[in-house]
Structures are given as structure tokens and as C-alpha cells.
Design a protein around this motif. Structure first.
Motif, PDB file in Angstrom:
ATOM      1  N   ARG A  74       0.860  -1.184   0.000  1.00  0.00           N
ATOM      2  CA  ARG A  74       0.000   0.000   0.000  1.00  0.00           C
ATOM      3  C   ARG A  74       0.897   1.236   0.000  1.00  0.00           C
ATOM      4  O   ARG A  74       1.707   1.433   0.911  1.00  0.00           O
ATOM      5  N   ILE A  75       0.739   2.043  -1.030  1.00  0.00           N
ATOM      6  CA  ILE A  75       1.495   3.287  -1.136  1.00  0.00           C
ATOM      7  C   ILE A  75       0.534   4.447  -0.926  1.00  0.00           C
ATOM      8  O   ILE A  75      -0.523   4.515  -1.556  1.00  0.00           O
ATOM      9  N   ILE A  76       0.902   5.347  -0.010  1.00  0.00           N
ATOM     10  CA  ILE A  76       0.079   6.527   0.273  1.00  0.00           C
ATOM     11  C   ILE A  76       0.879   7.768  -0.093  1.00  0.00           C
ATOM     12  O   ILE A  76       1.988   7.987   0.410  1.00  0.00           O
ATOM     13  N   LYS A  77       0.318   8.552  -1.006  1.00  0.00           N
ATOM     14  CA  LYS A  77       0.934   9.821  -1.368  1.00  0.00           C
ATOM     15  C   LYS A  77       0.286  10.941  -0.552  1.00  0.00           C
ATOM     16  O   LYS A  77      -0.932  11.098  -0.573  1.00  0.00           O
ATOM     17  N   VAL A  78       1.115  11.694   0.169  1.00  0.00           N
ATOM     18  CA  VAL A  78       0.625  12.830   0.946  1.00  0.00           C
ATOM     19  C   VAL A  78       1.035  14.106   0.214  1.00  0.00           C
ATOM     20  O   VAL A  78       2.224  14.415   0.110  1.00  0.00           O
ATOM     21  N   PHE A  79       0.040  14.804  -0.328  1.00  0.00           N
ATOM     22  CA  PHE A  79       0.310  16.033  -1.081  1.00  0.00           C
ATOM     23  C   PHE A  79       0.121  17.255  -0.189  1.00  0.00           C
ATOM     24  O   PHE A  79      -0.894  17.377   0.500  1.00  0.00           O
ATOM     25  N   TYR A  80       1.080  18.162  -0.236  1.00  0.00           N
ATOM     26  CA  TYR A  80       0.962  19.439   0.466  1.00  0.00           C
ATOM     27  C   TYR A  80       0.622  20.526  -0.548  1.00  0.00           C
ATOM     28  O   TYR A  80       1.342  20.712  -1.533  1.00  0.00           O
ATOM     29  N   ILE A  81      -0.498  21.210  -0.320  1.00  0.00           N
ATOM     30  CA  ILE A  81      -0.907  22.294  -1.212  1.00  0.00           C
ATOM     31  C   ILE A  81      -0.932  23.609  -0.444  1.00  0.00           C
ATOM     32  O   ILE A  81      -1.140  23.627   0.769  1.00  0.00           O
ATOM     33  N   LYS A  82      -0.737  24.725  -1.166  1.00  0.00           N
ATOM     34  CA  LYS A  82      -0.701  26.042  -0.524  1.00  0.00           C
ATOM     35  C   LYS A  82      -2.093  26.606  -0.297  1.00  0.00           C
ATOM     36  O   LYS A  82      -2.341  27.333   0.646  1.00  0.00           O
ATOM     37  N   ASN A  83      -2.992  26.320  -1.188  1.00  0.00           N
ATOM     38  CA  ASN A  83      -4.357  26.816  -1.067  1.00  0.00           C
ATOM     39  C   ASN A  83      -5.282  25.847  -1.801  1.00  0.00           C
ATOM     40  O   ASN A  83      -4.824  24.835  -2.340  1.00  0.00           O
ATOM     41  N   LYS A  84      -6.565  26.141  -1.821  1.00  0.00           N
ATOM     42  CA  LYS A  84      -7.529  25.255  -2.450  1.00  0.00           C
ATOM     43  C   LYS A  84      -7.267  25.160  -3.954  1.00  0.00           C
ATOM     44  O   LYS A  84      -7.408  26.136  -4.681  1.00  0.00           O
ATOM     45  N   GLU A  85      -6.877  23.978  -4.391  1.00  0.00           N
ATOM     46  CA  GLU A  85      -6.665  23.739  -5.812  1.00  0.00           C
ATOM     47  C   GLU A  85      -7.998  23.357  -6.457  1.00  0.00           C
ATOM     48  O   GLU A  85      -8.824  22.677  -5.848  1.00  0.00           O
ATOM     49  N   ASN A  86      -8.199  23.782  -7.697  1.00  0.00           N
ATOM     50  CA  ASN A  86      -9.422  23.459  -8.417  1.00  0.00           C
ATOM     51  C   ASN A  86      -9.301  22.057  -9.030  1.00  0.00           C
ATOM     52  O   ASN A  86      -9.207  21.890 -10.246  1.00  0.00           O
ATOM     53  N   ILE A  87      -9.285  21.072  -8.138  1.00  0.00           N
ATOM     54  CA  ILE A  87      -9.079  19.688  -8.553  1.00  0.00           C
ATOM     55  C   ILE A  87     -10.122  18.799  -7.893  1.00  0.00           C
ATOM     56  O   ILE A  87     -10.442  18.962  -6.711  1.00  0.00           O
ATOM     57  N   ASN A  88     -10.644  17.861  -8.650  1.00  0.00           N
ATOM     58  CA  ASN A  88     -11.552  16.863  -8.089  1.00  0.00           C
ATOM     59  C   ASN A  88     -10.696  15.723  -7.552  1.00  0.00           C
ATOM     60  O   ASN A  88     -10.228  14.863  -8.304  1.00  0.00           O
ATOM     61  N   TRP A  89     -10.488  15.740  -6.235  1.00  0.00           N
ATOM     62  CA  TRP A  89      -9.582  14.771  -5.623  1.00  0.00           C
ATOM     63  C   TRP A  89     -10.105  13.346  -5.728  1.00  0.00           C
ATOM     64  O   TRP A  89      -9.309  12.399  -5.812  1.00  0.00           O
ATOM     65  N   SER A  90     -11.399  13.159  -5.723  1.00  0.00           N
ATOM     66  CA  SER A  90     -11.982  11.822  -5.843  1.00  0.00           C
ATOM     67  C   SER A  90     -11.613  11.191  -7.183  1.00  0.00           C
ATOM     68  O   SER A  90     -11.255  10.013  -7.250  1.00  0.00           O
ATOM     69  N   ILE A  91     -11.703  11.997  -8.259  1.00  0.00           N
ATOM     70  CA  ILE A  91     -11.343  11.488  -9.580  1.00  0.00           C
ATOM     71  C   ILE A  91      -9.853  11.165  -9.647  1.00  0.00           C
ATOM     72  O   ILE A  91      -9.446  10.119 -10.168  1.00  0.00           O
ATOM     73  N   LEU A  92      -9.029  12.065  -9.076  1.00  0.00           N
ATOM     74  CA  LEU A  92      -7.590  11.817  -9.047  1.00  0.00           C
ATOM     75  C   LEU A  92      -7.271  10.529  -8.295  1.00  0.00           C
ATOM     76  O   LEU A  92      -6.415   9.747  -8.710  1.00  0.00           O
TER      77      LEU A  92
END
Length: 330
Positions: A74-92
Motif C-alpha cells: 500500500r502506497i500513500i501519497k501525501v500532497f501538500y498544497i498552498k491553497n484550495k486547488e481546483n481539482i476533483n480529488w476523488s477522480i484523481l
């Protein structure tokens, strides 16, 4: 806090308190690598790597999968973002073989986590709360209000005592009794206010100097950690308990804020012991050392109200435990 420091501190906490191992991950780009943690379990081998969103496609996940022949990994990617990105995280997340956790590093909160990464997300959320508290404390006023008022009140009472005694070096016992020192016969006759007033009187410039120095540092820490009302409860219950312990176990006239200050020592000790991975181990050791040293000195040197110190310490420990346990139920 910079992203690098955030990742470093998060990795340290995972390794120290959650039995993970630090791990360096290969990048598809030559000369680059990423840092994270790993844990080899009975059911699966877990790898968690900390990335910027722009680095999503650069992690060499094939190396990890091939290492375990694609079994129980199991690989877990932890992404750090600066502000709200206009991305659908569920689809990603659906498009990725790996689990993902998204952290807003400015707000110190979890933005998204996939289904099988929830346990890790809970831990990261606790760590983010810890960092958020540190950020708030750095913005706090240098000397909290209640601590300042207590120090000012003690100084005013000392100046009055020194004026009436004719000396700043040694307070006259009759003056101390007149102003409200702890004296058993008078308390027994109904002058119960002395259990409180004695906390604001001191025997000389050295006595008040040491006590106000301690109150400045300890009071600042406790007031910031618990807030004004709880700080008042700890300080005054500790001080009154100190006077009561002195009343029951010592016949000597007694004055000073030492009992209340010992209550603050007890409060800081319990606070750090209850903090889990957030605990400052060096501070715990220092507090225990200070308590032990002062108690030993109290038994060796004359004119030190050790019973008062122990009474204040016990009250500080008990009241702080009650406050923390009460907060957990809310």
C-alpha cells in the motif's frame, strides 16, 4: 513553517511515536529523491511519501511494487498544497493505484483522503493541530494578562510591606501579620482571608525576586496553555491548598506565592505528560528536577514552608488532571 520543515517534523513524529521507519524514495528524475516513512505489517507493507502536487508523476512507484512483487503493498501519497486547488480529488484518487491524502499546509488541515488512508489521515490531522497550536502560541502576547496582574499585585503589596517595615531586605513580622500573613491562631479564630492574603506577601526583596521571576515564566506558560479562567483556578486553588497544608502541618507564620507557583509547576508537568507525541521531554525532566531540588532544599534550610510547597504542588497536579479529563469529555 516551510514545507521542508513540515515534512521533517511529521516524519519525526511518525517514526518516534507510531513505529514507522524513515524511508528515501526514488524519483524518475535522476539525482532527485523524496522522503517519507514505511511500516512492514503482517497483512501489507505500507509506504507513505510526502510530495508537492507538481511531483505526483515523478515518484518511482514501480520500484516499490517490484520490490514486493506487487503483493500486499500500500502506497500513500501525501500532497501538500498552498491553497484550495481546483481539482476533483476523488477522480484523481480513482485514477491512481496509490491512496492519497491532501493537506492544506497554510491552514494545517486535511482537504481530502482516500478510503484506505483514513487511519493515516487521522494521525496527520493530529500532527497538524499540534503545528497550528504552536503557530497560535507564537502570535500570543508575550506576558498574558492574568500573570501580569498577579505580578503587579505582589509588587504593590511588597512595596507597602517594605514601607511599613522600613526595609526592603527583611519584612517585619508584625507588619506581615497586620497585612494578612498565615498565622494558625488567627485563622482558627475565623480570619480565613489569610489563606489567600498570605499568597501576596513576601519576607524580603530576595524572596519576592525569586518568586516573581518564577511566576513570570511559569505563569506565562500555564496561562497560554489553559487560558485565563483555568489558569486562575489552578493558581488560586494551589495557593489556598498551600496555605491549608501549612495551617495543618506547620505552626510558623507563613507568607509567599511559592505554594501557588508550585501548583503551576505541577500543572506544566501534567500538561506535558498528557501531550503524548507533542510532549517536551526535556521540559518534563527539568520540571521534575526543579521540584525535587526545591523540596530537598526546603528540608535542609530553615524558614522554608515545605508543607506549603507540597500542598500547592499536589493541588496543581490534581486540578490540572481534572481540567484535562473534563475537556476530553466535551
Amino acid at each position: 513553517m516551510s514545507k521542508e520543515n513540515l515534512i521533517k517534523e511529521t516524519i519525526n513524529i511518525f517514526c518516534q511515536y507510531y513505529r514507522y521507519n524513515i524511508e528515501e524514495f526514488n524519483s524518475k528524475r535522476e539525482g532527485q529523491s523524496f522522503w517519507g516513512v514505511s511500516r512492514l505489517g503482517e497483512n501489507y507493507n505500507e509506504y507513505m511519501v510526502f510530495l508537492d502536487l507538481s511531483e505526483n508523476g515523478e515518484l518511482d512507484t514501480d520500484y516499490i511494487y517490484n520490490k514486493h512483487r506487487y503483493e500486499n503493498v500500500r502506497i500513500i501519497k501525501v500532497f501538500y498544497i498552498k491553497n484550495k486547488e481546483n481539482i476533483n480529488w476523488s477522480i484523481l484518487s480513482e485514477q491512481s493505484k496509490e491512496e492519497i491524502i491532501v493537506v492544506d499546509k497554510n491552514q494545517y488541515k486535511i482537504v481530502y483522503c482516500s478510503e484506505f488512508a483514513r487511519e493515516n489521515a487521522v494521525i496527520i490531522e493530529r500532527i497538524m493541530e499540534h503545528f497550528k497550536r504552536i503557530k497560535r502560541e507564537k502570535k500570543a502576547v508575550k506576558v498574558p494578562v492574568i500573570t501580569s496582574i498577579l505580578i503587579l499585585t505582589n509588587i504593590i503589596m511588597f512595596l507597602l510591606t517594605a514601607y511599613l517595615s522600613g526595609s526592603i531586605f527583611e519584612s517585619n513580622t508584625s507588619v506581615l501579620l497586620y497585612l494578612g500573613a498565615k498565622e494558625n491562631t488567627l485563622i482558627g479564630n475565623g480570619e480565613y482571608y489569610r489563606l489567600i492574603s498570605a499568597m501576596f506577601l513576601h519576607g524580603g526583596i530576595v524572596h519576592i525576586g525569586f518568586n516573581m521571576y518564577a511566576l513570570y515564566f511559569l505563569g506565562t506558560m500555564v496561562e497560554r496553555a489553559f487560558g485565563k479562567l483555568k489558569f486562575i483556578l489552578i493558581y488560586f486553588i494551589g495557593g489556598i491548598s498551600s496555605s491549608l497544608a501549612s495551617y495543618f502541618f506547620s505552626q510558623a507564620v507563613s507568607v509567599g506565592a511559592s505554594g501557588a507557583i508550585f501548583a503551576l509547576l505541577g500543572a506544566i508537568l501534567i500538561y506535558n505528560l498528557k501531550m503524548g507525541y507533542k510532549a517536551n521531554k526535556a521540559m518534563i525532566g527539568n520540571i521534575v528536577s526543579v521540584i525535587f531540588t526545591n523540596i530537598v532544599i526546603g528540608f535542609i534550610l530553615p524558614n522554608i514552608d515545605n508543607f506549603g510547597h507540597l500542598g500547592g504542588l499536589a493541588a496543581g497536579l490534581i486540578v490540572t488532571l481534572l481540567i484535562i479529563n473534563f475537556n476530553k469529555r466535551l
